[in-house]
Design a protein around this motif. Sequence first.
Motif, PDB file in Angstrom:
ATOM      1  N   TYR A 100      16.545  -8.387  88.661  1.00  0.00           N
ATOM      2  CA  TYR A 100      15.793  -7.549  89.604  1.00  0.00           C
ATOM      3  C   TYR A 100      16.291  -7.884  91.001  1.00  0.00           C
ATOM      4  N   ILE A 101      16.865  -6.880  91.657  1.00  0.00           N
ATOM      5  CA  ILE A 101      17.518  -7.098  92.942  1.00  0.00           C
ATOM      6  C   ILE A 101      17.059  -6.064  93.953  1.00  0.00           C
ATOM      7  N   ASP A 102      17.347  -6.343  95.215  1.00  0.00           N
ATOM      8  CA  ASP A 102      17.149  -5.398  96.301  1.00  0.00           C
ATOM      9  C   ASP A 102      18.384  -5.522  97.178  1.00  0.00           C
ATOM     10  N   PHE A 103      19.020  -4.416  97.473  1.00  0.00           N
ATOM     11  CA  PHE A 103      20.283  -4.469  98.206  1.00  0.00           C
ATOM     12  C   PHE A 103      20.125  -4.951  99.650  1.00  0.00           C
ATOM     13  N   GLN A 104      18.880  -5.071 100.133  1.00  0.00           N
ATOM     14  CA  GLN A 104      18.664  -5.605 101.481  1.00  0.00           C
ATOM     15  C   GLN A 104      18.285  -7.083 101.447  1.00  0.00           C
ATOM     16  N   HIS A 118      28.646  -5.727 102.255  1.00  0.00           N
ATOM     17  CA  HIS A 118      28.384  -5.045 103.533  1.00  0.00           C
ATOM     18  C   HIS A 118      26.878  -4.981 103.829  1.00  0.00           C
ATOM     19  N   GLN A 119      26.145  -5.960 103.367  1.00  0.00           N
ATOM     20  CA  GLN A 119      24.681  -5.941 103.501  1.00  0.00           C
ATOM     21  C   GLN A 119      24.265  -5.976 104.971  1.00  0.00           C
ATOM     22  N   PRO A 120      23.407  -5.033 105.371  1.00  0.00           N
ATOM     23  CA  PRO A 120      22.917  -5.044 106.751  1.00  0.00           C
ATOM     24  C   PRO A 120      21.794  -6.065 106.916  1.00  0.00           C
ATOM     25  N   PRO A 121      21.525  -6.484 108.147  1.00  0.00           N
ATOM     26  CA  PRO A 121      20.422  -7.426 108.373  1.00  0.00           C
ATOM     27  C   PRO A 121      19.069  -6.755 108.160  1.00  0.00           C
ATOM     28  N   GLU A 122      18.088  -7.558 107.783  1.00  0.00           N
ATOM     29  CA  GLU A 122      16.721  -7.046 107.666  1.00  0.00           C
ATOM     30  C   GLU A 122      16.217  -6.672 109.054  1.00  0.00           C
TER      31      GLU A 122
END
Length: 191
Positions: A34-38, A107-111
Amino acid sequence: MQPQVPLPARVPAHAPQEGDGIAVGNGPVIIDAYIDFQCPFCRMFEESSGPLLDAMVTEGQVTLVYHPMAFLDAMSTSRYSTRASAASGCASDGGAFMEYLHTLFAHQPPEGGPGLSDEELIALGLRVGLTDAFAACVRDGVHLDWPPYVTARAAERGVSATPTVLVEGAAVRPHPGLIRTAVAAALHHPA
């Protein structure tokens, strides 16, 4: 028990029967991720455990089911978690889910900000070999109703954080050594 959120009219290709994830491989042991791309911890999980998971899929030991959730939508100004998860569904339709998953985390953006735009999500997909059909899928929002369903199903299973890893339904800390041990035990002592 019926899910609180109805099954979307269209689920991505390679979704399991429940429609709440993307299945990779066809080994006997089921790993649910279970993941979240952010989620920064999900990125760290993918960096540390991804090579092991890929190897176990390639060796035919596991079926890996990724559940891209919209858990952190409130941590962006543009529902980035939902949009990125929906785009990953479009990538699965195009046969490049894992390649897209890797590039989304790279390429994950910051929260706290807007996250990547739809056009940026499309550009990343085109970079991993997806086509104009992928771009149209993202632009048309084909899978935007899928992440809330995945998230609701996860909550029904007691998932309250990302990343959460289950091996044959049992929670395992998202650490490569612990996952390897749990899979080995499941292979030697099938239920």
